[in-house]
Design an enzyme around this catalytic site. Structure first.
Site, PDB file in Angstrom:
ATOM      1  N   CYS A 155      -1.892   4.821  12.443  1.00  0.00           N
ATOM      2  CA  CYS A 155      -2.474   6.165  12.444  1.00  0.00           C
ATOM      3  C   CYS A 155      -2.715   6.653  13.876  1.00  0.00           C
ATOM      4  O   CYS A 155      -2.996   5.867  14.773  1.00  0.00           O
ATOM      5  CB  CYS A 155      -3.802   6.152  11.693  1.00  0.00           C
ATOM      6  SG  CYS A 155      -3.605   5.676   9.984  1.00  0.00           S
TER       7      CYS A 155
ATOM      8  N   GLY B 205      -3.671   3.639   0.786  1.00  0.00           N
ATOM      9  CA  GLY B 205      -4.381   3.830   2.044  1.00  0.00           C
ATOM     10  C   GLY B 205      -5.568   4.766   1.870  1.00  0.00           C
ATOM     11  O   GLY B 205      -5.429   5.864   1.322  1.00  0.00           O
TER      12      GLY B 205
ATOM     13  N   SER C 186       6.672  11.366   4.256  1.00  0.00           N
ATOM     14  CA  SER C 186       5.611  11.833   5.156  1.00  0.00           C
ATOM     15  C   SER C 186       4.461  12.334   4.290  1.00  0.00           C
ATOM     16  O   SER C 186       3.992  13.456   4.431  1.00  0.00           O
ATOM     17  CB  SER C 186       6.117  12.947   6.078  1.00  0.00           C
ATOM     18  OG  SER C 186       6.538  14.068   5.323  1.00  0.00           O
TER      19      SER C 186
ATOM     20  N   SER D  88       0.823  -1.204   0.000  1.00  0.00           N
ATOM     21  CA  SER D  88       0.000   0.000   0.000  1.00  0.00           C
ATOM     22  C   SER D  88       0.862   1.260   0.000  1.00  0.00           C
ATOM     23  O   SER D  88       1.882   1.336   0.681  1.00  0.00           O
ATOM     24  CB  SER D  88      -0.909  -0.001   1.230  1.00  0.00           C
ATOM     25  OG  SER D  88      -1.673   1.174   1.282  1.00  0.00           O
TER      26      SER D  88
ATOM     27  N   ASN E  40      -6.534  -1.060   1.810  1.00  0.00           N
ATOM     28  CA  ASN E  40      -5.814  -0.592   3.000  1.00  0.00           C
ATOM     29  C   ASN E  40      -6.606   0.572   3.581  1.00  0.00           C
ATOM     30  O   ASN E  40      -6.824   1.581   2.904  1.00  0.00           O
ATOM     31  CB  ASN E  40      -4.402  -0.166   2.613  1.00  0.00           C
ATOM     32  CG  ASN E  40      -3.594   0.314   3.806  1.00  0.00           C
ATOM     33  OD1 ASN E  40      -3.796   1.423   4.291  1.00  0.00           O
ATOM     34  ND2 ASN E  40      -2.667  -0.504   4.272  1.00  0.00           N
TER      35      ASN E  40
END
EC number: 1.3.-.-
Length: 303
Positions: A129, A46, A70, A21, A99
């Site tokens: 997360c 995702g 990031s 993913s 995902n």
């Protein structure tokens, strides 16, 4: 030719290789390179409940033998995914893994409900997360939180549930056992390791987010160790990832206990990596006289 098929969480895969993913988009982006049906499966980008723009740039940084990112789960949201992205790959003959990620347990529950009755074959729950209701602590660093979000999603889906584990913990086997106890059908690991780079001229981090997830060949030995530990700690199957770049890496992952192997950062350097890994693994199995790839799963012999 060797039999490359495996079964994970009751789902049959024609081979064990899965683009990870966040590195393969929603699958349709790669059809110019090869038919995605040659892959065992694909873990799609995702997806969150609502659209996310992601983190501000710069959000990619190079590091020796790897990279930092990031990106921040930039995605169009679950409704747009179902309306526009999934139809493009719904009929592809490969395992389609959604995902999913959320800032709250309720977000994850809602996404799971929306995926019912769709062409998605399996859910991969990203627990790296931050849980906004718990002060921003990641679900995946605490066994109780990891178990709670797994239990909630399990109640809201009939699809096989794989939970993606964070390596940024003291004992990853503790988290693996917690999600297994709450209904996970499989675990995938590792997600990225937290890292940082600094621009020595500006004295600022290269990433606008200051820190990011490290992936690439440099993390492979760490990922391999964690896959081996988790495979020996739980009864559910493991999908191994983290720095896998070659067919030899994939064989090592399976020997450590992985049933399937996910390919991530290698795709940015070589989009053909998954296909080359499948071919290389098959040739090696034939060379060794091994009739089925399943024979090598967990076959490492520790001293």
């Amino acid at each position: 030719m060797a039999d490359l098929s495996v079964k994970m969480a009751g789902v049959p895969f024609k081979n064990p290789i899965i683009p990870a993913s966040g590195t393969f988009g929603f699958g349709s982006e790669y059809t110019d390179y090869y038919p995605v049906s040659v892959l065992g499966g694909m873990s799609l980008k995702g997806t969150t409940l609502h659209q996310r723009a992601g983190n501000p740039p710069p959000r990619i940084a190079e590091t020796p033998a790897g990279m930092l990112n990031s990106v921040g789960l930039q995605n169009p949201g679950i409704d747009a995914f179902l309306a526009h992205e999934l139809p493009l790959i719904a009929n592809e003959d490969t395992v389609k893994i959604a995902n999913v990620a959320g800032s709250t347990i309720e977000d994850c529950e809602e996404i799971a409900k929306k995926l019912e009755g769709t062409a998605i074959d399996m859910i991969e729950l990203n627990i790296s997360c931050p849980n906004v209701k718990q002060g921003g602590v990641a679900f995946g660093v605490d066994p109780k939180m990891a178990g709670a979000v797994t239990r909630a999603v399990r109640k809201n889906t009939t699809k096989p549930l794989m939970v993606k584990l964070s390596p940024n913990v003291t004992d990853i086997t503790e988290i693996a056992r917690a999600v297994e106890a709450e209904g996970a059908d499989a675990v995938s690991l590792i997600n990225t390791l937290l890292g940082m780079r600094i621009d020595i001229n500006t004295r600022r981090p290269i990433l606008k987010n200051n820190v990011g997830g490290m992936s690439g060949p440099a993390v492979f030995p760490i990922a391999l160790r964690m896959v081996w530990q988790v495979a020996n700690a739980v009864k559910i199957p493991v999908s191994g990832m983290g720095g896998v770049s070659t067919w030899k890496d994939a064989v090592e992952m399976m020997m450590a206990g992985a049933t399937t192997v996910q390919i991530g950062a290698a795709l940015f350097q070589n989009p053909m990596a998954p296909v080359e890994i499948i071919e290389g693994m098959n040739a090696w199995l034939d060379e060794q006289g091994i009739q089925s790839v399943s024979e090598i799963i967990g076959s490492v012999r520790p001293w």
